[in-house]
Design a protein around this motif. Structure first.
Motif, PDB file in Angstrom:
ATOM      1  N   ASP A 198       0.833  -1.205   0.000  1.00 46.24           N
ATOM      2  CA  ASP A 198       0.000   0.000   0.000  1.00 46.24           C
ATOM      3  C   ASP A 198       0.870   1.258   0.000  1.00 46.24           C
ATOM      4  OD1 ASP A 198      -2.250  -1.540  -0.025  1.00 46.24           O
ATOM      5  OD2 ASP A 198      -2.745  -1.227   2.095  1.00 46.24           O
ATOM      6  N   ASP A 199       1.964   1.215   0.755  1.00 47.38           N
ATOM      7  CA  ASP A 199       2.870   2.365   0.793  1.00 47.38           C
ATOM      8  C   ASP A 199       3.560   2.553  -0.552  1.00 47.38           C
ATOM      9  OD1 ASP A 199       2.171   2.777   3.407  1.00 47.38           O
ATOM     10  OD2 ASP A 199       3.980   1.847   4.248  1.00 47.38           O
ATOM     11  N   VAL A 200       3.934   1.432  -1.178  1.00 42.72           N
ATOM     12  CA  VAL A 200       4.570   1.513  -2.497  1.00 42.72           C
ATOM     13  C   VAL A 200       3.602   2.136  -3.504  1.00 42.72           C
ATOM     14  CG1 VAL A 200       5.557   0.190  -4.405  1.00 42.72           C
ATOM     15  CG2 VAL A 200       6.096  -0.440  -2.040  1.00 42.72           C
ATOM     16  N   ALA A 201       2.351   1.734  -3.440  1.00 44.26           N
ATOM     17  CA  ALA A 201       1.352   2.281  -4.365  1.00 44.26           C
ATOM     18  C   ALA A 201       1.156   3.773  -4.138  1.00 44.26           C
ATOM     19  CB  ALA A 201       0.022   1.531  -4.199  1.00 44.26           C
ATOM     20  N   ARG A 202       1.131   4.195  -2.869  1.00 44.88           N
ATOM     21  CA  ARG A 202       0.999   5.628  -2.561  1.00 44.88           C
ATOM     22  C   ARG A 202       2.182   6.398  -3.108  1.00 44.88           C
ATOM     23  NH1 ARG A 202       1.038   7.021   3.203  1.00 44.88           N
ATOM     24  NH2 ARG A 202       0.742   9.132   2.367  1.00 44.88           N
ATOM     25  N   ILE A 281      12.853  12.446  -3.321  1.00 46.72           N
ATOM     26  CA  ILE A 281      12.843  11.031  -2.935  1.00 46.72           C
ATOM     27  C   ILE A 281      14.203  10.728  -2.327  1.00 46.72           C
ATOM     28  CG2 ILE A 281      12.530   8.656  -3.724  1.00 46.72           C
ATOM     29  CD1 ILE A 281      11.100   9.922  -6.227  1.00 46.72           C
ATOM     30  N   TRP A 282      14.244  10.576  -1.014  1.00 46.38           N
ATOM     31  CA  TRP A 282      15.503  10.291  -0.313  1.00 46.38           C
ATOM     32  C   TRP A 282      15.711   8.778  -0.322  1.00 46.38           C
ATOM     33  CZ3 TRP A 282      18.308  14.444   1.702  1.00 46.38           C
ATOM     34  CH2 TRP A 282      17.641  15.676   1.713  1.00 46.38           C
ATOM     35  N   CYS A 283      16.649   8.310  -1.114  1.00 45.89           N
ATOM     36  CA  CYS A 283      16.829   6.877  -1.346  1.00 45.89           C
ATOM     37  C   CYS A 283      18.140   6.404  -0.715  1.00 45.89           C
ATOM     38  CB  CYS A 283      16.837   6.603  -2.844  1.00 45.89           C
ATOM     39  SG  CYS A 283      16.942   4.857  -3.271  1.00 45.89           S
ATOM     40  N   GLY A 284      18.030   5.694   0.413  1.00 48.52           N
ATOM     41  CA  GLY A 284      19.227   5.235   1.102  1.00 48.52           C
ATOM     42  C   GLY A 284      20.086   6.375   1.605  1.00 48.52           C
ATOM     43  N   THR A 306      10.714   8.798   1.643  1.00 45.31           N
ATOM     44  CA  THR A 306      11.968   8.274   2.196  1.00 45.31           C
ATOM     45  C   THR A 306      12.015   6.762   2.006  1.00 45.31           C
ATOM     46  OG1 THR A 306      10.936   8.223   4.403  1.00 45.31           O
ATOM     47  CG2 THR A 306      12.337  10.117   3.876  1.00 45.31           C
ATOM     48  N   ILE A 307      13.160   6.277   1.529  1.00 45.33           N
ATOM     49  CA  ILE A 307      13.394   4.847   1.315  1.00 45.33           C
ATOM     50  C   ILE A 307      14.581   4.447   2.184  1.00 45.33           C
ATOM     51  CG2 ILE A 307      14.020   3.061  -0.353  1.00 45.33           C
ATOM     52  CD1 ILE A 307      12.841   4.867  -2.551  1.00 45.33           C
ATOM     53  N   ASP A 308      14.344   3.626   3.184  1.00 49.15           N
ATOM     54  CA  ASP A 308      15.423   3.233   4.094  1.00 49.15           C
ATOM     55  C   ASP A 308      15.023   1.973   4.839  1.00 49.15           C
ATOM     56  OD1 ASP A 308      17.439   3.335   6.413  1.00 49.15           O
ATOM     57  OD2 ASP A 308      17.969   5.127   5.280  1.00 49.15           O
ATOM     58  N   ALA A 309      16.014   1.099   5.098  1.00 48.26           N
ATOM     59  CA  ALA A 309      15.745  -0.136   5.840  1.00 48.26           C
ATOM     60  C   ALA A 309      15.649   0.088   7.339  1.00 48.26           C
ATOM     61  CB  ALA A 309      16.839  -1.168   5.547  1.00 48.26           C
ATOM     62  N   ASP A 310      16.123   1.239   7.810  1.00 50.94           N
ATOM     63  CA  ASP A 310      16.137   1.543   9.241  1.00 50.94           C
ATOM     64  C   ASP A 310      14.866   2.308   9.605  1.00 50.94           C
ATOM     65  OD1 ASP A 310      16.582   2.344  11.820  1.00 50.94           O
ATOM     66  OD2 ASP A 310      18.546   3.239  11.450  1.00 50.94           O
ATOM     67  N   PRO A 311      13.976   1.723  10.394  1.00 54.08           N
ATOM     68  CA  PRO A 311      12.727   2.412  10.740  1.00 54.08           C
ATOM     69  C   PRO A 311      12.953   3.748  11.446  1.00 54.08           C
ATOM     70  CG  PRO A 311      12.629   0.103  11.405  1.00 54.08           C
ATOM     71  CD  PRO A 311      14.047   0.381  11.004  1.00 54.08           C
ATOM     72  N   THR A 312      14.045   3.857  12.208  1.00 53.87           N
ATOM     73  CA  THR A 312      14.277   5.087  12.969  1.00 53.87           C
ATOM     74  C   THR A 312      14.794   6.225  12.108  1.00 53.87           C
ATOM     75  OG1 THR A 312      16.573   4.518  13.564  1.00 53.87           O
ATOM     76  CG2 THR A 312      14.826   3.694  14.995  1.00 53.87           C
ATOM     77  N   GLU A 313      15.126   5.944  10.862  1.00 58.60           N
ATOM     78  CA  GLU A 313      15.658   6.992   9.994  1.00 58.60           C
ATOM     79  C   GLU A 313      14.541   7.821   9.372  1.00 58.60           C
ATOM     80  OE1 GLU A 313      18.485   9.029   9.586  1.00 58.60           O
ATOM     81  OE2 GLU A 313      19.262   7.017   9.976  1.00 58.60           O
ATOM     82  N   HIS A 314      13.361   7.241   9.245  1.00 60.37           N
ATOM     83  CA  HIS A 314      12.231   7.946   8.636  1.00 60.37           C
ATOM     84  C   HIS A 314      11.689   8.990   9.609  1.00 60.37           C
ATOM     85  CE1 HIS A 314      11.941   5.004   5.316  1.00 60.37           C
ATOM     86  NE2 HIS A 314      12.290   4.119   6.240  1.00 60.37           N
ATOM     87  N   GLY A 315      11.767  10.250   9.223  1.00 54.69           N
ATOM     88  CA  GLY A 315      11.209  11.308  10.064  1.00 54.69           C
ATOM     89  C   GLY A 315      12.176  11.910  11.056  1.00 54.69           C
ATOM     90  N   VAL A 322       5.441  10.158   2.321  1.00 53.29           N
ATOM     91  CA  VAL A 322       5.290   8.694   2.268  1.00 53.29           C
ATOM     92  C   VAL A 322       6.585   8.072   2.759  1.00 53.29           C
ATOM     93  CG1 VAL A 322       4.857   6.668   0.826  1.00 53.29           C
ATOM     94  CG2 VAL A 322       3.747   8.835   0.266  1.00 53.29           C
ATOM     95  N   THR A 323       6.481   7.073   3.626  1.00 52.02           N
ATOM     96  CA  THR A 323       7.664   6.338   4.080  1.00 52.02           C
ATOM     97  C   THR A 323       7.653   4.948   3.461  1.00 52.02           C
ATOM     98  OG1 THR A 323       6.549   5.489   6.052  1.00 52.02           O
ATOM     99  CG2 THR A 323       7.733   7.568   6.277  1.00 52.02           C
TER     100      THR A 323
END
Length: 601
Positions: A198-202, A281-284, A306-315, A322-323
């Motif tokens: 759903d997030d990818v679609a948004r 679009i912040w990618c990595g 924001t695209i990141d594997a670390d949940p704490t990096e978003h925000g 969109v995260t």
């Protein structure tokens, strides 16, 4: 005799470790004995200063995707590790540091060094690593090693310290002791996961509505081995693409929609164009101080993903529109598929703006790259490197201005990690030790390593030139000698009424870095004029071993755009000192930026 050093060496080898970088000590000799028995499948490379060991391991990890491994002895060896550990921790580089220790039952004797070299190493390392373990017994060691590799390679990768007491390291171990490894933890990231669809679609819908989309690619693209996937996506969408220093090469800078490095040391085109985007679009990329231009980005009215594997990096510094929390490569692949479904297409007007702005800068850059004026400009030196750089070669930047010269004047012609920057901590003296690790990797790949450092950064680790020579590593070390700590000298001059305190490095025509290189077994070359550059580089690249090219450059040259403007100001006024970080940095909420998404509706 079979001891725990054999067990540890075998487990490292089973995890795919080819090189261990460090310095022996009495407490770790059993490990070196174990490595020697397994050579050449696993080898030890001696550094001259333990501070260099994690830097070498860091570069090895960046180029291979496997944890870099270093080792030091207890006490004075351990206290040299923090610079490299912090670099790896902040830059998300997988690393294992093996540290010697006093015997287990000497607990009270470590206090204040009652036992020689003793102190609380466990507490010392805990704040600058993902985890620090002290091995409590022979039987526990295999599980500690497995845990260390699992933690070092799991999102978000980073350094782990294994402290091995002397009596444990030297102890015999049962031949039937199980030592299985986790094969998924040989490379980072060891675990990959996708964001919710759903997030990818948004995100895809937001991108499809954007008129001026921009991607800011960071080091996380390389850490996830996502540059191929990102290049495929950008070829479809053709947005503005800029990178952090660590993200350089995430997409080839030869693409017409790429504008270079976004950083005060970076591309003027990137700095200006990113302000005109309606979607970032912040990618990595962690939106750090420099990449976010002192956190002035995003601007009001700019939507964000924001695209990141670390949940704490978003925000962390702004609330994203969109995260996308997931592995960068998998997320980019999913986003690419969603963009195809959404009918996303390039925006011709935006591409025209990018092209026009880049064309206006091309003539200026070409003039700087080809100038033969005296004293020599660093830009001219970068031109010689760029002309000779092959796809299999690696460029390593030291800290400070070297990063800017490389970023602006040596383009990434293909995607992938060809450029290595010390941006986790940004400490001077990174490039030569990193070249030890990179040079070891390049033995199999066949390419050269080229380092670029100022005379200040080069001086920090000049002793490691002997390590390069001893191992016959094909490294060309370029020293931009302006006789001063350039960034600090100009900071003093601009903001402190022409102060010049403790920034000058040269005295007469000394130090002579080319002569020092010769003395340590390298090919040393000195360049004073543009006419000498080509011959020096050709000789260094033809030499079967490491070299140093010392180039005497203009002490008034700087890659920092704001410094250039202020130096050109002839009013005689002292510039106002920059505001404090907490005056400039403002966390923006969705309410502050809500008009951004509405404007794309």
């Amino acid at each position: 005799m079979t001891h725990v050093g054999d067990l540890l060496a075998k487990m490292l080898m089973d995890y795919g470790v080819e090189y261990v970088f460090g310095m022996p000590g009495g407490q770790t000799t059993a490990l070196h004995d174990g490595i020697s028995r397994l050579a050449p499948k696993i080898q030890h490379i001696l550094v001259r200063d333990e501070r260099s060991a994690p830097y070498a391991a860091d570069a090895y990890a960046r180029l291979t995707g496997k944890p870099g491994v270093c080792d030091v002895t207890v006490g004075p060896g351990a206290t040299k590790l923090p610079d490299g550990l912090v670099e790896a921790y902040n830059a998300s580089i997988p690393m294992i540091a093996i540290v010697g220790e006093l015997p287990l039952d000497w607990v009270t004797l470590r206090h204040k060094g009652v036992a020689s070299q003793g102190f609380d190493q466990q507490a010392f390392f805990q704040s600058i690593t993902k985890a620090t373990f002290t091995v409590p017994s022979v039987e526990a060691l295999p599980d500690v090693v497995r845990s260390a590799f699992r933690i070092a390679t799991s999102p978000r990768p980073g350094p782990v310290v294994i402290i091995v007491p002397h009596d444990v390291m030297d102890a015999p171990y049962p031949v039937d002791l199980a030592t299985p490894i986790e094969s998924r933890c040989i490379y980072a990231p060891s675990v990959r996961y996708r964001p919710p669809q759903d997030d990818v679609a948004r995100a895809a819908a937001l991108i499809a509505r954007a008129r001026r989309p921009a991607i800011i690619a960071g080091g996380g693209v390389h850490g996830s081995d996502a540059s191929d996937a990102l290049t495929s996506l950008t070829d479809l969408l053709r947005p503005l693409v800029v990178t952090s220093l660590s993200g350089k090469g995430a997409v080839p800078e030869s693409r017409p929609y790429c504008a270079g490095v976004l950083n005060p040391l970076g591309s003027a085109g990137a700095i200006e164009l990113v302000k005109e985007a309606d979607l970032l679009i912040w990618c990595g990329s962690k939106a750090s101080q420099n990449t976010a231009m002192n956190w002035t980005l995003p601007l009001a009215g700019q939507a964000t993903i924001t695209i990141d594997a670390d949940p704490t990096e978003h925000g962390r510094t702004f609330e994203p529109t969109v995260t996308l929390c997931g592995d960068v490569r998998l997320t980019v692949e999913d986003l690419h598929a969603a963009l195809l479904d959404a009918g996303a297409a390039p925006q011709p007007e935006w591409l025209d703006i990018i092209s026009t702005r880049k064309s206006a800068l091309t003539a200026k850059l070409h003039a700087e790259l080809t100038t033969d004026t005296s004293p020599l400009k660093p830009q001219r030196v970068m031109h010689e490197i760029a002309e000779r750089l092959k796809p299999e070669d690696v460029v390593i930047s030291d800290a400070s201005w070297s990063a800017g010269w490389i970023a602006q004047y040596i383009p990434a012609q293909q995607n992938g990690r060809q450029f290595i920057y010390a941006r986790g901590q940004g400490g001077l003296g990174y490039s030569i030790p990193a070249a030890i690790g990179a040079g070891a990797v390049q033995r199999a790949r066949g390419g050269y390593v080229v380092t670029v450092a100022g005379d200040g950064g080069h001086s920090f680790s000049i002793g490691e030139l002997a390590t390069l020579a001893q191992n016959r590593l094909k490294v060309v070390n370029v020293v931009l000698n302006n006789g001063t700590l350039g960034w600090l000298q100009m900071w003093q001059e601009i903001y402190f009424d022409a102060l010049r305190q403790s920034v000058d490095l040269s005295f007469g025509n000394k130090p002579d870095f080319a002569a020092a290189a010769d003395a340590m077994g390298l090919l040393g070359l000195k360049v004073n004029a543009a006419s000498e550059l080509a011959g020096a580089f050709d000789a260094a690249l033809a030499y079967d071993g490491p070299s140093v090219i010392e180039v005497i450059v203009d002490s008034r040259a700087t890659p920092i755009h704001s410094f250039r403007r202020r130096l050109a100001d002839t009013s005689g006024k002292v510039a106002a000192r920059p505001g404090t970080v907490y005056e400039l940095r403002q966390w923006r909420t969705a309410v502050d930026l809500k008009q951004a998404e509405e404007s794309l509706a």
